[in-house]
Design an enzyme around this catalytic site. Structure first.
Site, PDB file in Angstrom:
ATOM      1  N   CYS A  86      40.197  18.703  54.888  1.00  0.00           N
ATOM      2  CA  CYS A  86      41.023  19.819  55.333  1.00  0.00           C
ATOM      3  C   CYS A  86      42.497  19.567  54.997  1.00  0.00           C
ATOM      4  O   CYS A  86      42.867  19.538  53.834  1.00  0.00           O
ATOM      5  CB  CYS A  86      40.805  20.093  56.820  1.00  0.00           C
ATOM      6  N   HIS A 192      35.280  21.277  56.767  1.00  0.00           N
ATOM      7  CA  HIS A 192      35.122  20.189  57.736  1.00  0.00           C
ATOM      8  C   HIS A 192      33.679  19.679  57.695  1.00  0.00           C
ATOM      9  O   HIS A 192      32.804  20.254  58.339  1.00  0.00           O
ATOM     10  CB  HIS A 192      35.444  20.686  59.144  1.00  0.00           C
ATOM     11  N   GLU A 194      32.447  17.229  59.193  1.00  0.00           N
ATOM     12  CA  GLU A 194      32.035  16.799  60.535  1.00  0.00           C
ATOM     13  C   GLU A 194      31.530  17.964  61.380  1.00  0.00           C
ATOM     14  O   GLU A 194      30.928  17.751  62.438  1.00  0.00           O
ATOM     15  CB  GLU A 194      33.189  16.080  61.244  1.00  0.00           C
TER      16      GLU A 194
END
Length: 213
Positions: A86, A192, A194
């Protein structure tokens, strides 16, 4: 006994570090240790680097400069497996339009530009939610990730590298934009991982198994 691999998640106060570290730990094997650190020596001693980030470019650059890790970060980005996430992608560039203009790390030549959604009243800013990444090159970090897999995005700006050969992935939000780049030992993604379920976990696994080549 094999030496343990050390992966440092860079802490400069601008990323959801715990989520990134937890995702990396979930993807790691027993011989890999994930640590979160704001110390230059932990960046230098690491075998691989994860550089997350969220927020505004000006605040990110200010935080990086205040933690005195910029030199170690730039060095690591040219020497060892390096994953930007990001804002950790955007500040690698030369300059960002955000905050009336911000000079960034200049590791990669290029600019960070704001989305222009004129002509697309159905689209919103920021670009938030799930969207496809079209893989534009064959790269070890795309291993076992299907073409056009969906990743989770939250951003209002996108990178425009001068060298189009380093573009590794593209996504469409009004227009087609660069959503991943790859250059030598460095890979960075606008989404992202994650927060991106199986595709994101596979990306972390691929990174942790990658030797940077």
């Amino acid at each position: 006994m094999t030496d343990q691999k050390l992966v440092t998640v860079i802490d400069y106060g601008m990323g959801n570090l715990r989520s990134v570290a937890k995702a990396a730990e979930h993807a790691a094997d027993s011989n890999t240790r994930i640590c979160i650190s704001d110390k230059a020596e932990d960046i230098r001693s690491a075998d691989a680097i994860i550089f997350p980030g969220q927020g505004a470019a000006k605040a990110c650059m200010k935080a990086l400069n205040e933690t005195n890790i910029t030199h170690a970060l730039i060095q690591a980005a040219t020497e060892k497996p390096f994953l930007g996430i990001c804002m950790g992608l955007q500040v690698l560039m030369t300059h960002s339009q955000e905050n009336e203009g911000v000079d960034c790390l200049d590791i990669l030549k290029g600019d960070v530009q704001k989305f222009d959604l004129s002509g697309h009243p159905e689209l919103k800013m920021p670009h938030m939610g799930w969207n496809q990444i079209h893989q534009t090159i064959d790269h070890p970090l795309w291993h076992n990730i299907e073409q056009n897999s969906r990743f989770y995005f939250v951003h209002s700006y996108f990178v425009s590298p001068h060298d189009k050969q380093i573009i590794a992935g593209e996504t469409t939000h009004g227009k087609r934009f660069t959503s991943a780049i790859a250059q030598n030992n460095l890979f960075a993604i606008q989404a992202h991982p994650e927060k991106s379920a199986d595709a994101g976990l596979q990306l972390f696994k691929n990174f942790l198994n990658w030797n940077g080549q």
